[in-house]
Design an enzyme around this catalytic site. Structure first.
Site: not given
Ligand code: ATP
Length: 326
Positions: A119, A165, A198, A222, A226
């Site tokens: 990044y 890794k 992994d 990152d 998630d």
């Molecule tokens: P980034 O890369 O900027 O973190 P991303 O592409 O991973 O963004 P997000 O915007 O985080 O995507 O959203 C991923 C999924 O999670 C989507 O389907 C979104 O609707 C859901 N989501 C994210 N935040 C929320 C929230 N606060 N409430 C409900 N759903 C959410």
């Protein structure tokens, strides 16, 4: 008086920030909140995703409270983290009582190095070949590993696990693993182990209770944060803090979520819990706990936004939380 630069940003960033501010303004705290523009909208309006005025204000402030950036995330939040040298990204994944999730009771923290790795932004393209440079330094690895162990000590956590890794990226991940092992030897009371990234993803899905504090490099961090958020109910619940020596940026793990933006249905919990991380950072532990308990009570009573199966709108949820703070 603490000076807080508030950047709602793009998409649901605006909606969840409004909700968090409703809660923060309920408390009588010595904070001044100043609003600034950044993100896709700012790029359209001023030709810059991170206007100079915003960057300067963030440098001057005691903390930045950030909503979300859309397509311009790399130029806004990734750049802000680097400009303000907030080297540690703390992403707790804690199951909230009352949420139906994959792993009730789970409580782990991902400590992600925030300033280097892929990044760093060193990408090149020429004649159909695209390249990226991955930068890992001893200094930054040592700093983040120490941060992870200090966090474990402070929060009375028992174990730190480094993810890498090193069998494939022998130099970059090799250095990171070596440094983590060295730092671990300075903390004999805290258990340490390391996994390949992994394998760790599989363990996280099948047996996440083997983790406590995870420390890893920027991109792995990152992705894994998630994943960890998914184990405890999803991105709508996951807060985060970027902490440096002088500055701090508080932002939810989620992004602009354009798929649901503008409909008032985003879950503001992640943003509200992010505000709580900011309160704790400044020593307002009771206030943070009070808000967290109010969030839990609302969720436990079955009042939730659609991502958790409920039908409350963003501000309806925030109002329910605010009512419990009266
Ligand atoms: P980034 O890369 O900027 O973190 P991303 O592409 O991973 O963004 P997000 O915007 O985080 O995507 O959203 C991923 C999924 O999670 C989507 O389907 C979104 O609707 C859901 N989501 C994210 N935040 C929320 C929230 N606060 N409430 C409900 N759903 C959410």
């Amino acid at each position: 008086m603490k000076r807080i630069a508030v950047i709602p940003g793009d998409g649901i960033g605006n909606e969840v920030m409004e909700a968090a501010m409703l809660i923060l303004e309920k408390l009588d705290l010595p904070f001044t909140f100043e609003y600034y523009d950044a993100g896709d909208g700012a790029l359209e309006r001023y030709g810059k995703a991170l206007p100079e005025e915003t960057l300067e204000a963030c440098r001057r402030s005691d903390a930045v409270l950030f909503g979300a950036a859309g397509e311009t995330a790399a130029d806004v939040i990734v750049r802000l983290r680097q400009e303000l040298n907030t080297f540690a990204n703390i992403r707790p994944a804690k199951a909230i009582k009352g949420i139906r999730c994959l792993y009730p009771g789970l409580d782990i923290v991902v400590v992600r190095e925030n300033t280097e790795c892929l990044y760093r932004g060193f990408e090149f393209e020429f004649d159909g070949v695209a390249e990226a440079v991955r930068v890992i330094t001893r200094r930054a690895s040592e700093r983040i590993a120490k941060y992870a162990f200090e966090l474990a000590k402070r929060e009375r956590r028992k174990k730190v696990t480094a993810l890498h890794k090193a069998n494939v990226m022998k130099k970059t991940c090799g250095l990171f693993r070596e440094v983590c092992r060295d730092v671990a030897s300075e903390y004999p009371d805290i258990e340490f182990n390391d996994y390949y990234i992994d394998a760790a993803c599989m363990y996280l899905v099948m047996d996440p209770f083997r983790f406590d504090v995870i420390v890893t490099t920027n991109m792995f961090g990152d992705i894994v944060s998630d994943l960890a958020a998914g184990l405890v109910g999803g991105l709508g619940l996951a807060p985060s803090a970027n902490v440096g020596e002088k500055n701090a940026i508080f932002e939810p793990v989620h992004g602009a979520a354009f798929d649901i933006a503008g409909r008032g249905i985003a879950n503001p919990t992640a943003m509200i819990l992010t505000a709580c991380m900011m309160l704790r950072h400044f020593g307002y532990l009771d206030e943070a706990r009070k808000i967290e308990e109010a969030v839990e009570r609302v969720i436990e009573s079955g009042k939730t936004t659609p991502d958790l199966g409920g039908n409350l709108k963003t501000m309806e949820f925030a109002n329910e939380v605010a009512l419990l703070l009266d």
